[in-house]
Design an enzyme around this catalytic site. Structure first.
Site, PDB file in Angstrom:
ATOM      1  N   LYS A 115     -69.959 -73.754  68.488  1.00  0.00           N
ATOM      2  CA  LYS A 115     -70.362 -74.192  69.741  1.00  0.00           C
ATOM      3  C   LYS A 115     -69.274 -74.484  70.950  1.00  0.00           C
ATOM      4  O   LYS A 115     -69.223 -74.180  71.942  1.00  0.00           O
ATOM      5  CB  LYS A 115     -71.073 -75.488  70.002  1.00  0.00           C
ATOM      6  CG  LYS A 115     -72.472 -75.501  69.299  1.00  0.00           C
ATOM      7  CD  LYS A 115     -73.260 -74.641  70.374  1.00  0.00           C
ATOM      8  CE  LYS A 115     -74.860 -74.793  70.180  1.00  0.00           C
ATOM      9  NZ  LYS A 115     -75.664 -73.862  71.050  1.00  0.00           N
ATOM     10  N   THR A 142     -86.389 -85.230  71.697  1.00  0.00           N
ATOM     11  CA  THR A 142     -87.395 -84.321  71.270  1.00  0.00           C
ATOM     12  C   THR A 142     -87.939 -84.911  69.984  1.00  0.00           C
ATOM     13  O   THR A 142     -87.405 -85.629  69.625  1.00  0.00           O
ATOM     14  CB  THR A 142     -86.716 -82.994  70.912  1.00  0.00           C
ATOM     15  OG1 THR A 142     -86.006 -82.987  69.673  1.00  0.00           O
ATOM     16  CG2 THR A 142     -85.761 -82.325  71.864  1.00  0.00           C
ATOM     17  N   TYR A 180     -70.716 -76.061  62.760  1.00  0.00           N
ATOM     18  CA  TYR A 180     -71.711 -75.957  64.036  1.00  0.00           C
ATOM     19  C   TYR A 180     -70.523 -76.336  65.209  1.00  0.00           C
ATOM     20  O   TYR A 180     -70.682 -75.440  66.322  1.00  0.00           O
ATOM     21  CB  TYR A 180     -72.534 -76.885  63.923  1.00  0.00           C
ATOM     22  CG  TYR A 180     -73.252 -77.345  65.178  1.00  0.00           C
ATOM     23  CD1 TYR A 180     -74.304 -76.613  65.655  1.00  0.00           C
ATOM     24  CD2 TYR A 180     -73.040 -78.480  66.023  1.00  0.00           C
ATOM     25  CE1 TYR A 180     -74.901 -76.767  66.744  1.00  0.00           C
ATOM     26  CE2 TYR A 180     -73.639 -78.705  67.026  1.00  0.00           C
ATOM     27  CZ  TYR A 180     -74.761 -77.879  67.529  1.00  0.00           C
ATOM     28  OH  TYR A 180     -75.444 -78.293  68.533  1.00  0.00           O
TER      29      TYR A 180
END
Length: 233
Positions: free
Chosen positions: A155, A186, A151
């Site tokens: 990114k 969130t 990941y």
């Protein structure tokens, strides 16, 4: 910020950060073109019926033909905001090749294809525009990406893409920037980390405000920036 009559593509627009971004843009007068993976995602999007929202089901954003169709339908294009992506946490030794490919497609390849399509549309119009990508904190602080190496690398590629592309298209009047959020506040993140201090996390509306400025005509000089949006975390 005045976005009246400006058309903006927002990938990932149906997600938490995407919805906050689209809400701010349409409040400022923008017409937002929001691609969704499937009908189920489109049905969940609470702004789907707004008169300034153009919703399309495009499938994978790593599909070159789907991207070309999306951007042909978004003319005249002013801005392109690339929030869509994916996450997986695992040590590299435990990460399957399929997961590595998926992360690169969802995070880097989709962003690159959308950037390319946006630039082609903006150059054809010859009046400039704005591109905003979404990297992540590990893209700037590589060591913090331990345990999620695939990941992090995907990114970090978005950050490098942003800086290189900003230089490439500056003379065309296209300003390319990115934001690099830390963990955002969130419902999904709260559920995944119930013991964290959620008050330290940046709220999606706050991150969206930074994205909106970078995508706005008010941003006249900032390019090639990967802006940390960490809140207090």
């Amino acid at each position: 910020m005045d976005f009246r009559n400006r058309h903006i593509v927002v990938t990932g627009g149906a997600g938490a950060l995407g919805t906050a971004t689209v809400a701010q843009l349409i409040d400022a007068g923008a017409v937002c073109h929001v691609p969704c993976m499937d009908e189920a995602e489109a049905a969940r999007f609470r702004l789907r019926d707004h008169r300034q929202v153009m919703l399309t089901v495009t499938g994978s954003l790593a599909d070159e033909a789907a991207i070309e169709r999306l951007y042909r339908g978004a003319a005249p294009l002013w801005g392109s905001i690339h929030i869509a992506g994916g996450f997986a946490a695992a040590a590299l030794r435990d990460t399957e090749l399929a997961t590595i490919r998926q992360l690169f497609e969802m995070n880097l390849l989709s962003c690159m294809l959308c950037c390319r399509a946006a630039i082609r549309a903006m150059i054809d119009r010859a009046s400039g525009g704005r591109i905003v990508n979404v990297a992540a904190r590990p893209a700037l602080e590589w060591r913090s990406g331990a345990g999620m190496t695939a990941y992090t690398v995907s990114k970090a590629g978005v950050a490098a893409l942003t800086a290189a592309l900003a230089e490439e298209v500056a003379k065309d009047g296209i300003l390319v920037n990115a934001v690099a959020p830390s963990i955002m506040d969130t419902p999904a993140n709260r559920q995944a980390m119930p013991k964290a201090d959620h008050a330290l996390w940046p709220k999606v509306e706050e991150v969206a405000a930074t994205i909106a400025f970078l995508a706005s005509p008010d941003n006249r000089v900032t390019r090639g920036a990967i802006v940390p949006v960490y809140g207090k975390s």
